[in-house]
Design a protein around this motif. Sequence first.
Motif, PDB file in Angstrom:
ATOM      1  N   LEU A   9       0.827  -1.208   0.000  1.00 45.37           N
ATOM      2  CA  LEU A   9       0.000   0.000   0.000  1.00 45.37           C
ATOM      3  C   LEU A   9       0.863   1.261   0.000  1.00 45.37           C
ATOM      4  O   LEU A   9       0.603   2.203  -0.767  1.00 45.37           O
ATOM      5  N   GLU A  10       1.910   1.272   0.851  1.00 48.97           N
ATOM      6  CA  GLU A  10       2.774   2.444   0.931  1.00 48.97           C
ATOM      7  C   GLU A  10       3.561   2.640  -0.375  1.00 48.97           C
ATOM      8  O   GLU A  10       3.709   3.759  -0.867  1.00 48.97           O
ATOM      9  N   GLU A  11       4.059   1.540  -0.951  1.00 51.10           N
ATOM     10  CA  GLU A  11       4.784   1.637  -2.227  1.00 51.10           C
ATOM     11  C   GLU A  11       3.856   2.116  -3.345  1.00 51.10           C
ATOM     12  O   GLU A  11       4.251   2.887  -4.230  1.00 51.10           O
ATOM     13  N   ALA A  12       2.600   1.639  -3.278  1.00 44.49           N
ATOM     14  CA  ALA A  12       1.637   2.057  -4.304  1.00 44.49           C
ATOM     15  C   ALA A  12       1.393   3.564  -4.242  1.00 44.49           C
ATOM     16  O   ALA A  12       1.317   4.248  -5.268  1.00 44.49           O
ATOM     17  N   LYS A  13       1.307   4.084  -3.018  1.00 44.53           N
ATOM     18  CA  LYS A  13       1.103   5.522  -2.862  1.00 44.53           C
ATOM     19  C   LYS A  13       2.260   6.319  -3.457  1.00 44.53           C
ATOM     20  O   LYS A  13       2.064   7.311  -4.155  1.00 44.53           O
ATOM     21  N   VAL A  14       3.491   5.836  -3.193  1.00 40.77           N
ATOM     22  CA  VAL A  14       4.678   6.532  -3.710  1.00 40.77           C
ATOM     23  C   VAL A  14       4.731   6.452  -5.237  1.00 40.77           C
ATOM     24  O   VAL A  14       4.968   7.454  -5.925  1.00 40.77           O
ATOM     25  N   GLN A  15       4.505   5.270  -5.800  1.00 35.76           N
ATOM     26  CA  GLN A  15       4.578   5.080  -7.245  1.00 35.76           C
ATOM     27  C   GLN A  15       3.487   5.879  -7.971  1.00 35.76           C
ATOM     28  O   GLN A  15       3.736   6.489  -9.013  1.00 35.76           O
ATOM     29  N   LEU A  16       2.286   5.878  -7.423  1.00 37.92           N
ATOM     30  CA  LEU A  16       1.193   6.629  -8.048  1.00 37.92           C
ATOM     31  C   LEU A  16       1.427   8.129  -7.968  1.00 37.92           C
ATOM     32  O   LEU A  16       1.022   8.882  -8.864  1.00 37.92           O
ATOM     33  N   GLN A  17       2.085   8.561  -6.905  1.00 38.18           N
ATOM     34  CA  GLN A  17       2.392   9.975  -6.760  1.00 38.18           C
ATOM     35  C   GLN A  17       3.362  10.435  -7.861  1.00 38.18           C
ATOM     36  O   GLN A  17       3.252  11.554  -8.378  1.00 38.18           O
ATOM     37  N   LYS A  18       4.310   9.547  -8.215  1.00 37.93           N
ATOM     38  CA  LYS A  18       5.324   9.895  -9.215  1.00 37.93           C
ATOM     39  C   LYS A  18       4.805   9.738 -10.657  1.00 37.93           C
ATOM     40  O   LYS A  18       5.307  10.379 -11.576  1.00 37.93           O
ATOM     41  N   ALA A  19       3.831   8.874 -10.863  1.00 39.56           N
ATOM     42  CA  ALA A  19       3.363   8.574 -12.229  1.00 39.56           C
ATOM     43  C   ALA A  19       2.732   9.809 -12.883  1.00 39.56           C
ATOM     44  O   ALA A  19       1.965  10.535 -12.245  1.00 39.56           O
ATOM     45  N   GLU A  20       3.066  10.023 -14.169  1.00 35.60           N
ATOM     46  CA  GLU A  20       2.547  11.191 -14.894  1.00 35.60           C
ATOM     47  C   GLU A  20       1.923  10.822 -16.238  1.00 35.60           C
ATOM     48  O   GLU A  20       1.406  11.691 -16.943  1.00 35.60           O
ATOM     49  N   GLN A  21       1.996   9.535 -16.620  1.00 34.76           N
ATOM     50  CA  GLN A  21       1.477   9.107 -17.916  1.00 34.76           C
ATOM     51  C   GLN A  21       0.578   7.888 -17.743  1.00 34.76           C
ATOM     52  O   GLN A  21       0.725   7.112 -16.785  1.00 34.76           O
ATOM     53  N   GLN A  22      -0.320   7.724 -18.701  1.00 30.95           N
ATOM     54  CA  GLN A  22      -1.247   6.585 -18.670  1.00 30.95           C
ATOM     55  C   GLN A  22      -0.497   5.267 -18.685  1.00 30.95           C
ATOM     56  O   GLN A  22      -0.884   4.302 -18.005  1.00 30.95           O
ATOM     57  N   SER A  23       0.566   5.184 -19.451  1.00 31.90           N
ATOM     58  CA  SER A  23       1.316   3.932 -19.558  1.00 31.90           C
ATOM     59  C   SER A  23       1.945   3.542 -18.217  1.00 31.90           C
ATOM     60  O   SER A  23       1.997   2.359 -17.861  1.00 31.90           O
ATOM     61  N   GLN A  24       2.413   4.561 -17.445  1.00 36.00           N
ATOM     62  CA  GLN A  24       2.997   4.274 -16.133  1.00 36.00           C
ATOM     63  C   GLN A  24       1.942   3.760 -15.162  1.00 36.00           C
ATOM     64  O   GLN A  24       2.197   2.838 -14.379  1.00 36.00           O
ATOM     65  N   LEU A  25       0.761   4.347 -15.237  1.00 37.73           N
ATOM     66  CA  LEU A  25      -0.330   3.887 -14.361  1.00 37.73           C
ATOM     67  C   LEU A  25      -0.747   2.466 -14.681  1.00 37.73           C
ATOM     68  O   LEU A  25      -1.059   1.666 -13.778  1.00 37.73           O
ATOM     69  N   GLU A  26      -0.749   2.129 -15.971  1.00 40.79           N
ATOM     70  CA  GLU A  26      -1.117   0.773 -16.362  1.00 40.79           C
ATOM     71  C   GLU A  26      -0.076  -0.227 -15.872  1.00 40.79           C
ATOM     72  O   GLU A  26      -0.420  -1.343 -15.429  1.00 40.79           O
ATOM     73  N   GLU A  27       1.193   0.158 -15.900  1.00 39.41           N
ATOM     74  CA  GLU A  27       2.252  -0.726 -15.396  1.00 39.41           C
ATOM     75  C   GLU A  27       2.072  -0.975 -13.898  1.00 39.41           C
ATOM     76  O   GLU A  27       2.246  -2.099 -13.405  1.00 39.41           O
TER      77      GLU A  27
END
Length: 340
Positions: A9-27
């Motif tokens: 959950l904590e890693e997901a919060k960090v990764q989603l915070q950094k994501a800026e493109q649709q492709s990154q969110l899908e990954e």
Amino acid sequence: MQAQLNRILEEAKVQLQKAEQQSQLEEIRVKLLGKKGELTQILRGMGQLSPEERKETGALANRVRGEIEQMLSEKVEAVKNAAKAARFKLEKVDVTEPGKKVTLGVKHPLTITMEEISRVFMNMGFSIVEGPEVETVFNNFDALNAGPNHPARDMTDTFYITDDVLLRTQTSPVQVRTLMKQKPPIKVISPGRCFRCDTPDATHSPMFHQIEGLVVDEGITMADLKGTLDSFAKQLFGPETRTKFRPHHFPFTEPSAEVDVSCFKCGGKGCKVCKGSGWIEILGCGMVHPNVLKVGGLDTEKYTGFAFGMGVERVAMLKYGVDDIRLFYENDMRFINQFK
């Protein structure tokens, strides 16, 4: 296992915070929630837990999944909105900027001239007929009383496609077609393109335009021809225009004549346009030869007629003061726009 869930959950919060493109969110979604994702692997391993641990871990796992899905959904929406805003900024239109000037097209001077000539004759009761530009030798020469040895039939003057087919050298073949299809009274003009083996220069072109006229009925005389062409000249060049008929020879008319009009630039006094003579040649004409009438199956004792033909380019050059026929075909808008 619960510690793993909290870490995910904590890693997901960090990764989603950094994501800026649709492709990154899908990954991120595939990595965490996919069939082989980290959260999915934990859920599959819950079978090894005791019932009490399974209950607590399952509740935590569902909460973690729900939070991750909620964060993903919000982030996807935020990324879409950011992309849309960036596109709007890039594609924005400043409505205060002056628009591009829209220029209207103009008619070609040859079109203007052909329409003016046609309008004059239509006002006198003539109808317009047309014929093909690819013609038979019979219609272009034989039916017009131009014998096998006539110089116009030479390959140096005519574009032959086969021995019996050619590009018409004049609009007169339409006269033949009309005579064979229509019974008198006949009163027609036929504008169109013609072709001859001419080397392009200031006054010659291998492609040019003609307007042919034909009148056939009982009692048609040379006086009718002269009156018609005199009226035409006055309507086209002005009421003060005078006409002069000079004897000539054309194989399809007898008698034949060339028609001059008084110079519309100098009024007949003599100038550069009329080369000092006061007169300008504009067309050829004559009474339809009996041999041509016979092609249409007409009784030459009962019917007579007259025909005339003029070059549209020549009339346009005289009317607008153009000294080189090639200007009509170069598509130079600086030239064409002068005729607005």
